[in-house]
Design a protein around this motif. Structure first.
Motif, mmCIF file in Angstrom:
data_model
loop_
_atom_site.group_PDB
_atom_site.id
_atom_site.type_symbol
_atom_site.label_atom_id
_atom_site.label_comp_id
_atom_site.label_asym_id
_atom_site.label_seq_id
_atom_site.Cartn_x
_atom_site.Cartn_y
_atom_site.Cartn_z
ATOM 1 N N TYR A 40 0.835 -1.208 0.000
ATOM 2 C CA TYR A 40 0.000 0.000 0.000
ATOM 3 C C TYR A 40 0.870 1.259 0.000
ATOM 4 C CZ TYR A 40 -3.131 3.608 1.887
ATOM 5 O OH TYR A 40 -3.824 4.778 2.104
ATOM 6 N N GLU A 41 1.889 1.283 0.830
ATOM 7 C CA GLU A 41 2.756 2.463 0.903
ATOM 8 C C GLU A 41 3.516 2.662 -0.404
ATOM 9 O OE1 GLU A 41 5.830 5.242 1.517
ATOM 10 O OE2 GLU A 41 6.276 3.142 1.137
ATOM 11 N N ASN A 42 3.969 1.584 -1.029
ATOM 12 C CA ASN A 42 4.651 1.694 -2.323
ATOM 13 C C ASN A 42 3.726 2.261 -3.389
ATOM 14 O OD1 ASN A 42 7.079 0.699 -1.343
ATOM 15 N ND2 ASN A 42 6.688 -1.391 -2.017
ATOM 16 N N LYS A 43 2.492 1.781 -3.420
ATOM 17 C CA LYS A 43 1.528 2.285 -4.397
ATOM 18 C C LYS A 43 1.172 3.740 -4.089
ATOM 19 C CE LYS A 43 -2.332 0.853 -7.122
ATOM 20 N NZ LYS A 43 -3.190 -0.246 -7.507
ATOM 21 N N PHE A 44 1.025 4.072 -2.815
ATOM 22 C CA PHE A 44 0.741 5.443 -2.386
ATOM 23 C C PHE A 44 1.858 6.372 -2.873
ATOM 24 C CE2 PHE A 44 0.891 9.028 0.479
ATOM 25 C CZ PHE A 44 -0.440 9.330 0.724
ATOM 26 N N THR A 45 3.097 5.988 -2.641
ATOM 27 C CA THR A 45 4.247 6.809 -3.039
ATOM 28 C C THR A 45 4.312 6.953 -4.551
ATOM 29 O OG1 THR A 45 5.483 6.136 -1.079
ATOM 30 C CG2 THR A 45 6.770 6.983 -2.931
ATOM 31 N N THR A 102 -0.150 12.679 5.317
ATOM 32 C CA THR A 102 -0.302 11.663 6.357
ATOM 33 C C THR A 102 -1.769 11.281 6.511
ATOM 34 O OG1 THR A 102 1.609 12.599 7.489
ATOM 35 C CG2 THR A 102 0.188 11.141 8.782
ATOM 36 N N LYS A 103 -2.635 12.288 6.528
ATOM 37 C CA LYS A 103 -4.072 12.038 6.670
ATOM 38 C C LYS A 103 -4.602 11.207 5.496
ATOM 39 C CE LYS A 103 -8.463 14.432 7.208
ATOM 40 N NZ LYS A 103 -9.148 15.737 7.205
ATOM 41 N N LYS A 104 -4.152 11.499 4.280
ATOM 42 C CA LYS A 104 -4.579 10.747 3.099
ATOM 43 C C LYS A 104 -4.116 9.299 3.199
ATOM 44 C CE LYS A 104 -5.842 9.736 -1.143
ATOM 45 N NZ LYS A 104 -6.858 8.719 -1.085
ATOM 46 N N PHE A 105 -2.873 9.092 3.627
ATOM 47 C CA PHE A 105 -2.349 7.734 3.790
ATOM 48 C C PHE A 105 -3.187 6.966 4.814
ATOM 49 C CE2 PHE A 105 0.340 4.769 6.200
ATOM 50 C CZ PHE A 105 0.752 3.918 5.191
ATOM 51 N N VAL A 106 -3.416 7.561 5.956
ATOM 52 C CA VAL A 106 -4.152 6.910 7.044
ATOM 53 C C VAL A 106 -5.597 6.640 6.631
ATOM 54 C CG1 VAL A 106 -5.012 7.207 9.408
ATOM 55 C CG2 VAL A 106 -2.638 7.813 8.847
ATOM 56 N N SER A 107 -6.214 7.573 5.904
ATOM 57 C CA SER A 107 -7.616 7.397 5.518
ATOM 58 C C SER A 107 -7.818 6.207 4.595
ATOM 59 C CB SER A 107 -8.169 8.670 4.866
ATOM 60 O OG SER A 107 -7.614 8.855 3.577
ATOM 61 N N GLU A 160 6.374 8.627 10.003
ATOM 62 C CA GLU A 160 6.028 8.114 11.334
ATOM 63 C C GLU A 160 4.747 7.283 11.260
ATOM 64 O OE1 GLU A 160 5.039 9.981 15.704
ATOM 65 O OE2 GLU A 160 6.444 11.075 14.421
ATOM 66 N N ALA A 161 3.782 7.754 10.497
ATOM 67 C CA ALA A 161 2.536 7.006 10.330
ATOM 68 C C ALA A 161 2.794 5.675 9.636
ATOM 69 C CB ALA A 161 1.523 7.829 9.534
ATOM 70 N N VAL A 162 3.649 5.686 8.624
ATOM 71 C CA VAL A 162 3.983 4.448 7.922
ATOM 72 C C VAL A 162 4.659 3.471 8.874
ATOM 73 C CG1 VAL A 162 5.422 3.437 6.097
ATOM 74 C CG2 VAL A 162 4.138 5.544 5.635
ATOM 75 N N GLU A 163 5.620 3.961 9.635
ATOM 76 C CA GLU A 163 6.360 3.100 10.569
ATOM 77 C C GLU A 163 5.437 2.503 11.634
ATOM 78 O OE1 GLU A 163 9.348 0.844 11.710
ATOM 79 O OE2 GLU A 163 9.490 2.208 10.025
ATOM 80 N N ARG A 164 4.566 3.319 12.191
ATOM 81 C CA ARG A 164 3.631 2.811 13.215
ATOM 82 C C ARG A 164 2.681 1.781 12.621
ATOM 83 N NH1 ARG A 164 2.798 7.040 17.470
ATOM 84 N NH2 ARG A 164 4.947 7.640 17.918
ATOM 85 N N THR A 165 2.254 2.028 11.399
ATOM 86 C CA THR A 165 1.350 1.093 10.732
ATOM 87 C C THR A 165 2.052 -0.235 10.460
ATOM 88 O OG1 THR A 165 0.268 3.004 9.696
ATOM 89 C CG2 THR A 165 -0.239 0.846 8.802
ATOM 90 N N LEU A 166 3.311 -0.161 10.039
ATOM 91 C CA LEU A 166 4.095 -1.388 9.829
ATOM 92 C C LEU A 166 4.255 -2.161 11.136
ATOM 93 C CD1 LEU A 166 6.817 -0.025 7.391
ATOM 94 C CD2 LEU A 166 5.179 -1.862 6.880
#
Length: 175
Positions: free
Chosen positions: A100-105, A122-127, A147-153
């Motif tokens: 998901y993060e790769n596609k987001f980026t 960050t809000k868009k990623f989390v949503s 930070e959001a990516v790391e916490r999610t991982l």
């Protein structure tokens, strides 16, 4: 080398490489940038560039104009809009956090105006996170994307570990 062709991602990668090299070489003159970028053209790209030089005064062309012409030819606005729309509607679904993060980026670069700062990114990623994960990350009100990516991982890893332990417990109980 850039040969041209139908794959817009090859064109985008080429332009990204050229711009990275121009920055590292501290090239600021637009004409020199264009000459360096077109030096590695071959096949279709060389023919296209020859037609451009017949239509425009290349010596007076800005770098932005060159990029605009290049993208019009090799990365259609329709394809860029498609990627932008994919970014707008992006959700995690069955993807792992890394996928998901790769596609987001990847898609983010086609829609930077949608998220104009770090908090909105960050809000868009989390949503777009899966329903199980989103509330846990939203509750932390993270403002920094990485930070959001790391916490999610970390949460994903913990959930997988919990699933493994649960499965082991079930196997012991059934044995």
């Amino acid at each position: 080398m850039f040969e041209g062709g139908a794959d817009p991602m090859v064109a985008d990668d080429y332009m990204d490489q050229v711009e990275t090299q121009l920055i590292s070489m501290d090239v600021t003159d637009d004409h020199l940038k264009i000459m360096l970028a077109t030096y590695k053209f071959s096949k279709d790209a060389k023919l296209w560039w020859k037609s451009v030089t017949n239509q425009y005064k290349v010596e007076e062309m800005s770098w932005d104009m060159f990029k605009e012409l290049f993208y019009e030819k090799y990365f259609s606005i329709t394809k860029r809009w498609e990627f932008k729309d994919q970014f707008v509607g992006l959700i995690q679904g069955n993807m792992s956090i890394t996928e998901y993060e790769n596609k987001f980026t990847f898609l983010f670069r086609f829609a930077p105006e949608i998220v104009s700062n770090e908090v909105e990114k960050t809000k868009k990623f989390v949503s777009g996170l899966h329903d199980r994960m989103r509330p846990l990350i939203m509750a932390q009100y993270l403002k920094v994307y990485l930070e959001a990516v790391e916490r999610t991982l970390m949460l994903e890893a913990e959930a997988k570990d919990k699933d493994v332990r649960r499965e082991q417990w079930k196997q012991k109980r059934n044995a």
